[in-house]
Design a protein around this motif. Structure first.
Motif, PDB file in Angstrom:
ATOM      1  N   LEU A   6       0.719  -1.267   0.040  1.00  0.00           N
ATOM      2  CA  LEU A   6      -0.065  -0.020   0.102  1.00  0.00           C
ATOM      3  C   LEU A   6       0.977   1.386  -0.063  1.00  0.00           C
ATOM      4  O   LEU A   6       1.785   1.155   0.768  1.00  0.00           O
ATOM      5  CB  LEU A   6      -0.962  -0.070   1.092  1.00  0.00           C
ATOM      6  N   SER A   7       0.402   2.195  -0.820  1.00  0.00           N
ATOM      7  CA  SER A   7       1.287   3.449  -0.926  1.00  0.00           C
ATOM      8  C   SER A   7       0.303   4.634  -1.380  1.00  0.00           C
ATOM      9  O   SER A   7      -0.587   4.085  -2.037  1.00  0.00           O
ATOM     10  CB  SER A   7       2.451   3.330  -2.043  1.00  0.00           C
ATOM     11  N   PRO A   8       0.470   5.663  -0.997  1.00  0.00           N
ATOM     12  CA  PRO A   8      -0.370   6.789  -1.372  1.00  0.00           C
ATOM     13  C   PRO A   8      -0.564   6.808  -2.852  1.00  0.00           C
ATOM     14  O   PRO A   8      -1.571   7.446  -3.415  1.00  0.00           O
ATOM     15  CB  PRO A   8       0.381   7.957  -0.940  1.00  0.00           C
ATOM     16  N   THR A   9       0.478   6.390  -3.635  1.00  0.00           N
ATOM     17  CA  THR A   9       0.464   6.706  -5.190  1.00  0.00           C
ATOM     18  C   THR A   9      -0.293   5.436  -5.678  1.00  0.00           C
ATOM     19  O   THR A   9      -0.633   5.558  -7.218  1.00  0.00           O
ATOM     20  CB  THR A   9       1.835   6.930  -5.890  1.00  0.00           C
ATOM     21  N   LEU A  10      -0.556   4.473  -5.335  1.00  0.00           N
ATOM     22  CA  LEU A  10      -1.206   3.181  -5.779  1.00  0.00           C
ATOM     23  C   LEU A  10      -2.527   3.793  -6.203  1.00  0.00           C
ATOM     24  O   LEU A  10      -3.293   4.070  -5.319  1.00  0.00           O
ATOM     25  CB  LEU A  10      -1.154   2.049  -4.587  1.00  0.00           C
ATOM     26  N   SER A  11      -2.829   3.272  -7.207  1.00  0.00           N
ATOM     27  CA  SER A  11      -4.370   3.417  -7.830  1.00  0.00           C
ATOM     28  C   SER A  11      -5.239   2.496  -7.297  1.00  0.00           C
ATOM     29  O   SER A  11      -5.000   1.395  -6.679  1.00  0.00           O
ATOM     30  CB  SER A  11      -4.274   3.593  -9.226  1.00  0.00           C
ATOM     31  N   LEU A  29     -16.142   2.740   3.199  1.00  0.00           N
ATOM     32  CA  LEU A  29     -15.643   3.874   3.329  1.00  0.00           C
ATOM     33  C   LEU A  29     -16.220   5.043   2.498  1.00  0.00           C
ATOM     34  O   LEU A  29     -15.875   6.341   2.370  1.00  0.00           O
ATOM     35  CB  LEU A  29     -13.971   4.034   3.292  1.00  0.00           C
ATOM     36  N   GLY A  30     -17.210   4.572   1.325  1.00  0.00           N
ATOM     37  CA  GLY A  30     -17.418   5.736   0.335  1.00  0.00           C
ATOM     38  C   GLY A  30     -16.786   6.131  -0.753  1.00  0.00           C
ATOM     39  O   GLY A  30     -17.009   7.182  -1.475  1.00  0.00           O
ATOM     40  N   ILE A  31     -15.703   5.031  -0.860  1.00  0.00           N
ATOM     41  CA  ILE A  31     -14.819   5.567  -1.929  1.00  0.00           C
ATOM     42  C   ILE A  31     -15.319   4.730  -2.975  1.00  0.00           C
ATOM     43  O   ILE A  31     -15.563   3.586  -3.367  1.00  0.00           O
ATOM     44  CB  ILE A  31     -13.410   4.998  -1.536  1.00  0.00           C
ATOM     45  N   ASP A  32     -15.403   5.516  -4.114  1.00  0.00           N
ATOM     46  CA  ASP A  32     -15.860   4.766  -5.407  1.00  0.00           C
ATOM     47  C   ASP A  32     -14.928   3.972  -6.168  1.00  0.00           C
ATOM     48  O   ASP A  32     -13.770   4.323  -6.547  1.00  0.00           O
ATOM     49  CB  ASP A  32     -16.100   6.249  -6.648  1.00  0.00           C
ATOM     50  N   THR A  33     -15.390   2.784  -6.359  1.00  0.00           N
ATOM     51  CA  THR A  33     -14.503   1.914  -6.970  1.00  0.00           C
ATOM     52  C   THR A  33     -14.603   1.545  -8.457  1.00  0.00           C
ATOM     53  O   THR A  33     -14.079   0.750  -9.170  1.00  0.00           O
ATOM     54  CB  THR A  33     -14.700   0.202  -6.512  1.00  0.00           C
ATOM     55  N   CYS A  34     -15.543   2.437  -9.046  1.00  0.00           N
ATOM     56  CA  CYS A  34     -15.798   2.563 -10.345  1.00  0.00           C
ATOM     57  C   CYS A  34     -15.252   3.503 -11.103  1.00  0.00           C
ATOM     58  O   CYS A  34     -14.160   3.601 -11.677  1.00  0.00           O
ATOM     59  CB  CYS A  34     -17.433   2.376 -10.553  1.00  0.00           C
ATOM     60  N   CYS A  35     -16.076   4.861 -11.090  1.00  0.00           N
ATOM     61  CA  CYS A  35     -15.515   5.973 -11.730  1.00  0.00           C
ATOM     62  C   CYS A  35     -14.208   6.525 -11.230  1.00  0.00           C
ATOM     63  O   CYS A  35     -13.627   7.407 -11.894  1.00  0.00           O
ATOM     64  CB  CYS A  35     -16.456   6.719 -11.891  1.00  0.00           C
ATOM     65  N   GLY A  36     -13.986   6.191  -9.759  1.00  0.00           N
ATOM     66  CA  GLY A  36     -13.052   6.764  -9.086  1.00  0.00           C
ATOM     67  C   GLY A  36     -11.716   5.874  -8.880  1.00  0.00           C
ATOM     68  O   GLY A  36     -10.690   6.128  -8.346  1.00  0.00           O
ATOM     69  N   ALA A  37     -11.746   4.758  -9.691  1.00  0.00           N
ATOM     70  CA  ALA A  37     -10.730   3.879  -9.869  1.00  0.00           C
ATOM     71  C   ALA A  37      -9.369   4.287 -10.498  1.00  0.00           C
ATOM     72  O   ALA A  37      -8.273   3.568  -9.868  1.00  0.00           O
ATOM     73  CB  ALA A  37     -11.191   2.481 -10.619  1.00  0.00           C
ATOM     74  N   SER A  38      -9.317   5.211 -11.191  1.00  0.00           N
ATOM     75  CA  SER A  38      -8.090   5.663 -11.577  1.00  0.00           C
ATOM     76  C   SER A  38      -7.205   6.730 -10.569  1.00  0.00           C
ATOM     77  O   SER A  38      -6.315   6.911 -10.837  1.00  0.00           O
ATOM     78  CB  SER A  38      -8.281   6.501 -12.907  1.00  0.00           C
ATOM     79  N   LEU A  39      -8.017   7.048  -9.567  1.00  0.00           N
ATOM     80  CA  LEU A  39      -7.408   7.785  -8.388  1.00  0.00           C
ATOM     81  C   LEU A  39      -6.474   7.119  -7.614  1.00  0.00           C
ATOM     82  O   LEU A  39      -6.492   5.931  -7.552  1.00  0.00           O
ATOM     83  CB  LEU A  39      -8.831   8.343  -7.447  1.00  0.00           C
ATOM     84  N   SER A  40      -5.545   7.921  -7.135  1.00  0.00           N
ATOM     85  CA  SER A  40      -4.670   7.202  -6.178  1.00  0.00           C
ATOM     86  C   SER A  40      -5.294   7.083  -4.877  1.00  0.00           C
ATOM     87  O   SER A  40      -6.424   7.747  -4.797  1.00  0.00           O
ATOM     88  CB  SER A  40      -3.237   8.036  -6.070  1.00  0.00           C
ATOM     89  N   ALA A  46      -9.032  11.804  -0.096  1.00  0.00           N
ATOM     90  CA  ALA A  46      -9.400  13.106  -0.291  1.00  0.00           C
ATOM     91  C   ALA A  46     -10.611  13.312  -0.506  1.00  0.00           C
ATOM     92  O   ALA A  46     -11.277  14.192  -0.028  1.00  0.00           O
ATOM     93  CB  ALA A  46      -8.323  13.938  -0.778  1.00  0.00           C
ATOM     94  N   THR A  47     -11.064  12.691  -1.553  1.00  0.00           N
ATOM     95  CA  THR A  47     -12.532  12.588  -2.094  1.00  0.00           C
ATOM     96  C   THR A  47     -13.628  12.604  -1.071  1.00  0.00           C
ATOM     97  O   THR A  47     -14.600  12.993  -1.047  1.00  0.00           O
ATOM     98  CB  THR A  47     -12.865  11.788  -3.211  1.00  0.00           C
ATOM     99  N   VAL A  48     -13.208  11.895   0.138  1.00  0.00           N
ATOM    100  CA  VAL A  48     -14.372  11.443   0.998  1.00  0.00           C
ATOM    101  C   VAL A  48     -13.792  12.129   2.403  1.00  0.00           C
ATOM    102  O   VAL A  48     -14.324  11.741   3.312  1.00  0.00           O
ATOM    103  CB  VAL A  48     -14.376   9.864   1.455  1.00  0.00           C
ATOM    104  N   HIS A  49     -12.878  12.962   2.440  1.00  0.00           N
ATOM    105  CA  HIS A  49     -12.368  13.995   3.360  1.00  0.00           C
ATOM    106  C   HIS A  49     -11.792  12.984   4.534  1.00  0.00           C
ATOM    107  O   HIS A  49     -12.224  13.277   5.706  1.00  0.00           O
ATOM    108  CB  HIS A  49     -13.692  14.944   3.983  1.00  0.00           C
ATOM    109  N   MET A  50     -10.991  12.067   4.140  1.00  0.00           N
ATOM    110  CA  MET A  50     -10.549  11.180   5.239  1.00  0.00           C
ATOM    111  C   MET A  50      -8.907  11.233   5.050  1.00  0.00           C
ATOM    112  O   MET A  50      -8.576  11.329   4.103  1.00  0.00           O
ATOM    113  CB  MET A  50     -11.066   9.609   4.812  1.00  0.00           C
ATOM    114  N   PRO A  51      -8.515  11.210   6.422  1.00  0.00           N
ATOM    115  CA  PRO A  51      -7.017  11.105   6.296  1.00  0.00           C
ATOM    116  C   PRO A  51      -6.549   9.834   5.545  1.00  0.00           C
ATOM    117  O   PRO A  51      -7.165   8.971   5.823  1.00  0.00           O
ATOM    118  CB  PRO A  51      -6.695  11.205   7.925  1.00  0.00           C
ATOM    119  N   LEU A  52      -5.366  10.229   4.638  1.00  0.00           N
ATOM    120  CA  LEU A  52      -4.793   8.823   4.161  1.00  0.00           C
ATOM    121  C   LEU A  52      -4.334   7.676   5.144  1.00  0.00           C
ATOM    122  O   LEU A  52      -4.747   6.598   5.087  1.00  0.00           O
ATOM    123  CB  LEU A  52      -3.718   9.423   3.451  1.00  0.00           C
ATOM    124  N   SER A  53      -3.766   8.163   6.350  1.00  0.00           N
ATOM    125  CA  SER A  53      -3.500   7.226   7.076  1.00  0.00           C
ATOM    126  C   SER A  53      -4.697   6.399   7.563  1.00  0.00           C
ATOM    127  O   SER A  53      -4.363   5.061   7.769  1.00  0.00           O
ATOM    128  CB  SER A  53      -2.847   7.933   8.287  1.00  0.00           C
TER     129      SER A  53
END
Length: 66
Positions: A6-11, A29-40, A46-53
Motif C-alpha cells: 500500500l502506498s499513497p500513489t497506488l491507484s 468508506l464511501g470510495i468509488d471503485t468504479c468511476c474513481g478507480a483511476s485515483l490514487s 481526499a474525495t471522502v475527506h478522510m486522512p490517508l492514514s
C-alpha cells in the motif's frame, strides 16, 4: 486479500486488481471503485475527506496488505 504494498500513489484500480477483497473496505468508506478507480489512494481518501492514514489502516486490517 492478496499481498500488495500500500502506498499513497497506488491507484484504486491497481489495488483492486491485486486485492479484490479491498472493494468491500473501499465501498464501506464511501470510495468509488468504479468511476474513481483511476485515483490514487491519497486522492481517493481526499474525495471522502478522510486522512490517508485512516484509509491505509482500514486496508491493512484486511488480511495480506502490507
Amino acid at each position: 486479500m492478496d499481498s500488495v504494498t500500500l502506498s499513497p500513489t497506488l491507484s484504486v484500480n491497481d489495488l483492486l486488481r491485486h486485492s479484490p477483497a479491498a472493494a468491500a473496505v473501499l465501498n464501506r468508506l464511501g470510495i468509488d471503485t468504479c468511476c474513481g478507480a483511476s485515483l490514487s489512494l491519497a486522492e481517493a481518501a481526499a474525495t471522502v475527506h478522510m486522512p490517508l492514514s485512516q484509509l491505509l489502516a482500514a486496508l491493512r486490517q484486511t488480511a495480506g496488505a502490507s
